[in-house]
Scaffold this active site. Structure first.
Site, PDB file in Angstrom:
ATOM      1  N   ALA A 164      -2.929   0.883   8.412  1.00  0.00           N
ATOM      2  CA  ALA A 164      -2.443   0.163   9.539  1.00  0.00           C
ATOM      3  C   ALA A 164      -1.016   0.318   9.535  1.00  0.00           C
ATOM      4  CB  ALA A 164      -2.507  -1.182   8.913  1.00  0.00           C
TER       5      ALA A 164
ATOM      6  N   GLY B  17      -5.880   0.928   5.864  1.00  0.00           N
ATOM      7  CA  GLY B  17      -6.922   0.522   7.028  1.00  0.00           C
ATOM      8  C   GLY B  17      -7.593   1.774   7.484  1.00  0.00           C
TER       9      GLY B  17
ATOM     10  N   GLU C 293     -10.257   1.978   5.119  1.00  0.00           N
ATOM     11  CA  GLU C 293     -11.171   0.805   5.332  1.00  0.00           C
ATOM     12  C   GLU C 293     -12.212   0.979   6.741  1.00  0.00           C
ATOM     13  OE1 GLU C 293      -7.842  -1.698   4.719  1.00  0.00           O
ATOM     14  OE2 GLU C 293      -8.724  -2.889   3.465  1.00  0.00           O
TER      15      GLU C 293
ATOM     16  N   GLU D  10      -2.296  -0.286  -0.848  1.00  0.00           N
ATOM     17  CA  GLU D  10      -1.690  -1.441  -0.383  1.00  0.00           C
ATOM     18  C   GLU D  10      -0.798  -2.223  -1.485  1.00  0.00           C
ATOM     19  OE1 GLU D  10      -4.546  -0.611   0.311  1.00  0.00           O
ATOM     20  OE2 GLU D  10      -4.996  -1.163   2.592  1.00  0.00           O
TER      21      GLU D  10
HETATM   22  N1  DAK Z   1       2.462   3.381   9.958  1.00  0.00           N
HETATM   23  C1  DAK Z   1       3.268   3.793  10.698  1.00  0.00           C
HETATM   24  N2  DAK Z   1       3.431   4.976  10.645  1.00  0.00           N
HETATM   25  C2  DAK Z   1       3.053   5.929   9.922  1.00  0.00           C
HETATM   26  C3  DAK Z   1       1.960   5.588   9.004  1.00  0.00           C
HETATM   27  C4  DAK Z   1       1.678   4.200   8.803  1.00  0.00           C
HETATM   28  N3  DAK Z   1       0.601   3.822   7.909  1.00  0.00           N
HETATM   29  N4  DAK Z   1       1.695   6.658   8.124  1.00  0.00           N
HETATM   30  C5  DAK Z   1       2.522   7.547   8.505  1.00  0.00           C
HETATM   31  N5  DAK Z   1       3.458   7.085   9.611  1.00  0.00           N
HETATM   32  C6  DAK Z   1       4.109   7.866  10.478  1.00  0.00           C
HETATM   33  C7  DAK Z   1       5.487   8.090   9.652  1.00  0.00           C
HETATM   34  O1  DAK Z   1       6.306   7.145   9.680  1.00  0.00           O
HETATM   35  C8  DAK Z   1       5.959   9.538  10.319  1.00  0.00           C
HETATM   36  O2  DAK Z   1       6.757   8.823  11.515  1.00  0.00           O
HETATM   37  P1  DAK Z   1       8.049   9.474  12.053  1.00  0.00           P
HETATM   38  O3  DAK Z   1       8.803   9.367  10.928  1.00  0.00           O
HETATM   39  O4  DAK Z   1       7.939  11.049  12.253  1.00  0.00           O
HETATM   40  O5  DAK Z   1       8.359   8.960  13.472  1.00  0.00           O
HETATM   41  C9  DAK Z   1       4.850  10.118  10.848  1.00  0.00           C
HETATM   42  O6  DAK Z   1       3.791   9.180  10.698  1.00  0.00           O
HETATM   43  C10 DAK Z   1       4.269  11.281   9.834  1.00  0.00           C
HETATM   44  O7  DAK Z   1       4.486  10.938   8.513  1.00  0.00           O
HETATM   45  P2  DAK Z   1       5.280  11.551   7.279  1.00  0.00           P
HETATM   46  O8  DAK Z   1       6.513  12.170   7.836  1.00  0.00           O
HETATM   47  O9  DAK Z   1       5.365  10.498   6.398  1.00  0.00           O
HETATM   48  O10 DAK Z   1       4.231  12.622   6.847  1.00  0.00           O
HETATM   49  P3  DAK Z   1       3.893  13.167   5.405  1.00  0.00           P
HETATM   50  O11 DAK Z   1       3.138  14.387   5.665  1.00  0.00           O
HETATM   51  O12 DAK Z   1       5.369  13.581   4.725  1.00  0.00           O
HETATM   52  O13 DAK Z   1       3.163  12.207   4.638  1.00  0.00           O
HETATM   53  C11 DAK Z   1       1.511  10.298   4.362  1.00  0.00           C
HETATM   54  C12 DAK Z   1       1.851  11.649   4.967  1.00  0.00           C
HETATM   55  C13 DAK Z   1       0.023  10.005   5.008  1.00  0.00           C
HETATM   56  C14 DAK Z   1       1.305  10.770   2.789  1.00  0.00           C
HETATM   57  C15 DAK Z   1       2.621   9.356   4.736  1.00  0.00           C
HETATM   58  O14 DAK Z   1       2.742   9.357   6.008  1.00  0.00           O
HETATM   59  C16 DAK Z   1       2.194   8.168   4.028  1.00  0.00           C
HETATM   60  O15 DAK Z   1       2.320   7.563   2.922  1.00  0.00           O
HETATM   61  N6  DAK Z   1       2.050   7.175   5.324  1.00  0.00           N
HETATM   62  C17 DAK Z   1       1.555   5.779   4.623  1.00  0.00           C
HETATM   63  C18 DAK Z   1       0.419   5.466   4.103  1.00  0.00           C
HETATM   64  C19 DAK Z   1      -0.096   4.363   3.762  1.00  0.00           C
HETATM   65  O16 DAK Z   1       0.346   3.404   2.949  1.00  0.00           O
HETATM   66  N7  DAK Z   1      -0.963   3.395   4.475  1.00  0.00           N
HETATM   67  C20 DAK Z   1      -1.472   2.196   4.121  1.00  0.00           C
HETATM   68  C21 DAK Z   1      -0.624   1.304   5.061  1.00  0.00           C
HETATM   69  S1  DAK Z   1      -1.132  -0.416   4.467  1.00  0.00           S
HETATM   70  C22 DAK Z   1      -4.168  -6.794   6.864  1.00  0.00           C
HETATM   71  C23 DAK Z   1      -5.345  -5.927   6.911  1.00  0.00           C
HETATM   72  C24 DAK Z   1      -4.965  -4.624   6.565  1.00  0.00           C
HETATM   73  C25 DAK Z   1      -3.906  -4.180   6.206  1.00  0.00           C
HETATM   74  C26 DAK Z   1      -2.949  -4.789   6.564  1.00  0.00           C
HETATM   75  C27 DAK Z   1      -2.895  -6.039   6.743  1.00  0.00           C
HETATM   76  N8  DAK Z   1      -4.469  -8.195   7.135  1.00  0.00           N
HETATM   77  C28 DAK Z   1      -5.642  -8.639   7.218  1.00  0.00           C
HETATM   78  C29 DAK Z   1      -3.251  -8.930   7.852  1.00  0.00           C
HETATM   79  C30 DAK Z   1      -3.992  -2.754   6.053  1.00  0.00           C
HETATM   80  C31 DAK Z   1      -2.627  -2.132   5.482  1.00  0.00           C
HETATM   81  C32 DAK Z   1      -2.593  -0.826   5.536  1.00  0.00           C
HETATM   82  O17 DAK Z   1      -3.130   0.255   5.930  1.00  0.00           O
END
Ligand code: DAK
Length: 261
Positions: A63, A108, A111, A131
């Site tokens: 997400a 997400g 998921e 998360e």
């Molecule tokens: N959200 C927003 N932007 C993201 C992103 C994300 N999840 N993942 C990557 N990006 C963006 C980065 O910010 C970056 O943007 P710029 O800086 O270029 O503007 C671009 O994508 C490239 O990413 P990186 O520069 O970080 O690329 P790397 O190769 O260095 O790293 C990575 C790739 C996938 C390891 C890293 O980007 C990363 O760790 N991303 C986050 C992964 C993550 O933690 N995902 C889980 C998110 S939490 C809910 C229901 C569900 C959820 C929430 C609430 N409710 C019922 C209310 C779900 C939550 C989640 O999914």
């Protein structure tokens, strides 16, 4: 549509999440567009759907953390509902949905893949539920679907540790059915989808319903669901044609496509 591309190839629909700059992260717009895309799929023509992500690095990196970071409680609930509506729509979509995971499937992203019927991935795919490292629980069904798919012990390990796993481990624990190279992934998904699409469509739909509904029930009730859906097939032309074709001993005959009725 800004972030979702839809293409129909014969009886196969291909939905591509296309927000490459943010590694296809799910913001509100992506979720709304996915919802609208699935609603618009022509179920008279399409018999199997493939869900994938644009590019070669990421399926869906979760997400959108930027959007979520400043949500109020009410906005968080609204965002969660948007996601859950889409995920449930995919899970209960009348026809099978194959997820072709071409890179990161985190949070997400993992998921949404788990709400599909079948998962296959590329060899650079990475799965995880990060998360708890962000101070939240998996909110799009991760605590529920991961435990059902890989068992509670492995699901708890992945969720509590927030550790990512690679494609080979995802295959080993049964999170994906097969691993391909990037180049092979979409052709493999299309081949599998075409194979599904040539089978009797109502029977395939009833199988999906029987499996999904039955999983939530004790076995004695689950087999009742199966009996009903089995019986329904005998009102279809596809059943009459499929069985008559088998019983016809004429070796020259060619099987016609099923008619979906
Ligand atoms: N959200 C927003 N932007 C993201 C992103 C994300 N999840 N993942 C990557 N990006 C963006 C980065 O910010 C970056 O943007 P710029 O800086 O270029 O503007 C671009 O994508 C490239 O990413 P990186 O520069 O970080 O690329 P790397 O190769 O260095 O790293 C990575 C790739 C996938 C390891 C890293 O980007 C990363 O760790 N991303 C986050 C992964 C993550 O933690 N995902 C889980 C998110 S939490 C809910 C229901 C569900 C959820 C929430 C609430 N409710 C019922 C209310 C779900 C939550 C989640 O999914």
């Amino acid at each position: 549509m800004e972030y979702v591309v839809y293409e129909q190839k014969g009886a196969v629909g291909i939905v591509t999440i296309s927000r490459e700059k943010a590694l296809n992260a799910l913001n509100s717009t992506v979720l709304e567009e996915l919802n609208a895309t699935f609603d618009a799929i022509n179920l008279d023509e399409v018999r199997c759907v493939i869900l994938t992500g644009a590019g070669q690095k990421s399926f869906v990196a979760g997400a959108d953390i930027g959007e979520m970071s400043s949500l109020t409680k009410a906005e968080g609930e609204a965002f969660g509902k948007k996601g859950n509506d889409v995920f449930l729509k995919i899970e209960n979509f009348p026809i099978p949905v194959i997820c072709a995971i071409n890179g990161f499937a985190l949070g997400g992203g993992c998921e949404i893949a788990m709400s599909c019927d079948i998962r296959i991935c590329s060899d650079n795919a990475v799965f995880g539920q990060p998360e708890v490292g962000l101070g939240i629980t998996p909110g799009f069904g991760g605590t529920q679907r991961l435990a059902r798919l890989v068992g509670p012990g492995m699901a708890k390990q992945m969720i509590y540790t927030a550790r990512n796993i690679k494609a080979d481990e995802a295959y080993r624990i049964g999170l994906v059915n097969a691993v391909y190279t990037q180049e092979e992934l979409l052709p493999a998904a299309e081949k599998m989808a075409a194979g599904i699409a040539k089978n009797a469509p109502i029977a395939v739909r009833n199988c999906k319903k029987a499996i999904n509904e039955g999983l939530a029930l004790p076995m004695d009730k689950a087999v009742e669901v199966e009996e009903k859906l089995f019986g329904d097939c005998f009102e279809t032309e596809d059943q009459k044609y499929g069985m008559a074709f088998f019983l016809d001993k004429n070796k020259e005959k060619v099987k016609e496509p099923f008619k979906n009725c």
